[in-house]
Design an enzyme around this catalytic site. Structure first.
Site, mmCIF file in Angstrom:
data_model
loop_
_atom_site.group_PDB
_atom_site.id
_atom_site.type_symbol
_atom_site.label_atom_id
_atom_site.label_comp_id
_atom_site.label_asym_id
_atom_site.label_seq_id
_atom_site.Cartn_x
_atom_site.Cartn_y
_atom_site.Cartn_z
ATOM 1 N N LYS A 189 57.264 64.008 -65.283
ATOM 2 C CA LYS A 189 56.122 63.684 -64.757
ATOM 3 C C LYS A 189 55.641 65.250 -65.459
ATOM 4 C CE LYS A 189 57.611 67.276 -61.256
ATOM 5 N NZ LYS A 189 57.847 67.921 -60.095
ATOM 6 N N ARG A 231 54.979 71.211 -47.782
ATOM 7 C CA ARG A 231 53.836 70.370 -48.722
ATOM 8 C C ARG A 231 53.604 69.329 -48.646
ATOM 9 N NH1 ARG A 231 55.383 70.568 -55.247
ATOM 10 N NH2 ARG A 231 57.060 69.218 -54.266
ATOM 11 N N HIS A 290 62.355 67.860 -50.725
ATOM 12 C CA HIS A 290 62.699 69.041 -51.857
ATOM 13 C C HIS A 290 62.827 69.881 -51.729
ATOM 14 C CE1 HIS A 290 61.047 69.705 -55.910
ATOM 15 N NE2 HIS A 290 60.196 69.620 -55.152
ATOM 16 N N ARG A 335 67.289 64.506 -58.449
ATOM 17 C CA ARG A 335 66.251 64.443 -59.397
ATOM 18 C C ARG A 335 66.593 65.973 -60.259
ATOM 19 N NH1 ARG A 335 64.688 63.846 -53.889
ATOM 20 N NH2 ARG A 335 63.508 65.302 -54.534
ATOM 21 N N TYR A 388 36.983 86.293 -82.127
ATOM 22 C CA TYR A 388 36.570 87.069 -81.177
ATOM 23 C C TYR A 388 36.451 88.166 -80.343
ATOM 24 C CZ TYR A 388 35.053 81.716 -81.284
ATOM 25 O OH TYR A 388 34.777 80.545 -81.408
ATOM 26 N N CYS A 445 42.031 81.750 -79.575
ATOM 27 C CA CYS A 445 40.587 81.280 -80.152
ATOM 28 C C CYS A 445 41.038 79.371 -79.766
ATOM 29 C CB CYS A 445 40.115 80.567 -80.967
ATOM 30 S SG CYS A 445 40.177 82.167 -82.082
ATOM 31 N N MET A 446 41.041 78.039 -79.648
ATOM 32 C CA MET A 446 40.793 77.645 -78.853
ATOM 33 C C MET A 446 41.115 76.510 -80.015
ATOM 34 S SD MET A 446 38.453 74.125 -77.605
ATOM 35 C CE MET A 446 36.949 75.368 -76.807
ATOM 36 N N ASP A 447 41.152 76.264 -80.950
ATOM 37 C CA ASP A 447 42.106 75.741 -82.088
ATOM 38 C C ASP A 447 42.594 76.527 -83.068
ATOM 39 O OD1 ASP A 447 40.734 73.942 -80.666
ATOM 40 O OD2 ASP A 447 38.765 74.818 -81.965
HETATM 41 C C1 LIG Z 1 59.229 67.825 -59.970
HETATM 42 C C2 LIG Z 1 60.412 67.528 -58.862
HETATM 43 C C3 LIG Z 1 61.497 67.654 -59.156
HETATM 44 C C4 LIG Z 1 62.447 68.436 -60.365
HETATM 45 O O1 LIG Z 1 62.328 69.340 -60.013
HETATM 46 P P1 LIG Z 1 63.105 69.986 -61.022
HETATM 47 O O2 LIG Z 1 62.858 71.667 -60.834
HETATM 48 O O3 LIG Z 1 62.164 70.152 -62.353
HETATM 49 O O4 LIG Z 1 64.575 69.757 -61.580
HETATM 50 C C5 LIG Z 1 62.020 66.564 -57.944
HETATM 51 N N1 LIG Z 1 61.681 66.047 -56.904
HETATM 52 C C6 LIG Z 1 60.420 66.232 -56.623
HETATM 53 C C7 LIG Z 1 59.742 66.294 -55.871
HETATM 54 C C8 LIG Z 1 59.599 67.228 -57.847
HETATM 55 O O5 LIG Z 1 58.154 67.196 -57.936
#
Ligand SMILES: *Cc1c(COP(=O)(O)O)cnc(C)c1O
Length: 398
Positions: A46, A144, A173, A229, A273, A320-322
């Site tokens: 992600k 969550r 999670h 994960r 700036y 700055c931005m860039d």
């Molecule tokens: C982002 C996420 C992970 C990964 O977590 P890390 O700490 O980056 O390993 C696993 N499960 C869920 C639901 C997440 O949102």
């Protein structure tokens, strides 16, 4: 101090994020070897692969043995499909009913936590004459996304008896697996154990059970279940100072730029700036073409630094931005075009993602995911550039 890639043949802007695919592959292999035999590894890509570029990370992790990929949104999953990624992709986060037909059509597997989304996905799957895979998310204490544990069996049954749905997995999670004190994690795992036992006692088959993020994975085999994960530590960054990486794991991202202008500041002249930096004597300065639109945060104004060889070049005035101006030590032998390292992989003089996060009172996750799409990602193995991704898209060279 990092690799020296020859980028002269590529029409790239001078500011680039160098992504070490060998490091990512190695990180995945090292973690995979540490798991309870048979445990699957879900590579979390992600946030554009935590800023490293989702497609190349997905390919690399898959080659290293990841069986599944995980993203947060349907759009991220769609992007991977459009890039030709064929692995199972799980959308971890909540989705909107208006996305369900698209998601099911792309064969994405969706996290669900309530009846309304289960019904909406079932409807989309029926319309498409497909069976949609869903993963039931249980809220064991993060508070969550996910179903209350007391509703879990009922929801699992609802999925199980819907012909257009298949229960592909159950997951939860952790809120605090990276804390020094592991009790919060073990409490959540105990709740998850009970939910899994209840659903199994109901005669429902659960192909994939997963709970652990990076921190829990690096911490203990207690949380392996059927899969883990892996997010942040796949990129070679520890989840927190309480959970070190395994030996051999290494950060994959380095951000480099080059000096675009070298100039003199006279005593009393001010920079950028708002003129927040004033030269206290005659001194040299350099312009680096990176700014907050690239993810080089404005809060680094008058605080951050970059390096060029052994020389440290402190940020002068506002980012700055860039563009950003840095000071140049009198004895530094630098010229226009000299390479500077803006963020290191932990080797060398420039701040790492961890050090930048500490400076900015945040976590390295936010630093790496904040590197914007405008910064070309240069992917390398050994000293070969194998792909480049920039605003024009991804190009592979071998
Ligand atoms: C982002 C996420 C992970 C990964 O977590 P890390 O700490 O980056 O390993 C696993 N499960 C869920 C639901 C997440 O949102």
């Amino acid at each position: 101090m990092g690799v020296c890639l020859d980028l002269s043949q590529f029409p790239l802007r001078p500011t680039t994020a160098l992504i070490d695919l060998d490091a990512i592959e190695q990180n995945v292999r090292i973690v995979a070897r540490s798991l309870t035999p048979g445990t699957k590894l879900i590579a979390v890509v992600k946030g554009n692969g935590y800023g490293h570029g989702a497609t190349m990370v997905a390919e690399t992790a898959t080659r290293a043995g990841a069986s599944h990929l995980a993203v947060a949104t349907v759009g991220e999953g769609r992007h991977l499909r459009e890039e030709g990624v064929e692995s199972p992709i799980i959308v971890l986060g909540p989705t909107h009913r208006r996305e369900h037909e698209l998601a099911v059509g792309l064969g994405l597997e969706l996290g669900v936590g309530d009846v309304a989304s289960i019904e909406s996905i079932a409807h989309a799957a029926t319309m498409l004459d497909r069976v949609a895979k869903v993963h039931l998310k249980i809220d064991t204490g993060m508070h969550r996304f996910g179903a209350d544990p007391s509703d879990a069996v009922e929801l699992a049954r609802a999925i199980d008896r819907t012909p257009s749905l298949s229960l592909a997995g159950i997951f939860t999670h952790f809120a605090d697996a990276d804390a020094a004190d592991e009790r919060s994690a073990t409490n959540q795992a105990d709740i998850f154990d009970r939910v899994i036992a209840e659903i199994k006692a109901d005669g429902i088959d659960i192909p994939l059970v997963d709970e652990a993020n990076s921190a829990a994975t690096l911490r203990s085999r207690r949380y392996d279940y059927g899969a883990i994960r892996l997010g942040i530590s796949m990129y070679g960054i520890p989840a927190s100072s309480s959970v070190p990486l395994l030996p051999g794991m290494k950060a994959a991202m380095t951000i480099e730029s080059t000096i675009a202008r070298l100039f003199d500041l006279k005593k009393g002249e001010r920079v950028s700036y708002g003129g927040t930096y004033e030269a206290l004597r005659d001194e040299r300065a350099a312009l680096i073409p990176i700014g907050y639109a690239d993810g080089y945060r404005r809060a680094l104004s008058n605080r951050g630094w970059v390096s060029a060889g052994d020389a440290l070049l402190p940020v002068r005035g506002r980012v700055c931005m860039d563009q950003t101006v840095v000071g140049v030590p009198d004895d530094a032998d630098l010229s226009v075009g000299s390479r500077v390292v803006v963020m290191s992989n932990g080797e060398g003089e420039s701040p790492s993602a961890i050090e930048l996060a500490d400076m900015l009172d945040t976590i390295p996750y936010e630093i790496v995911t904040g590197i914007s799409a405008r910064v070309p990602r240069v992917y390398f193995r050994g000293s070969d550039v194998v792909a480049i991704e920039d605003l024009a898209g991804l190009s592979r060279f071998r």
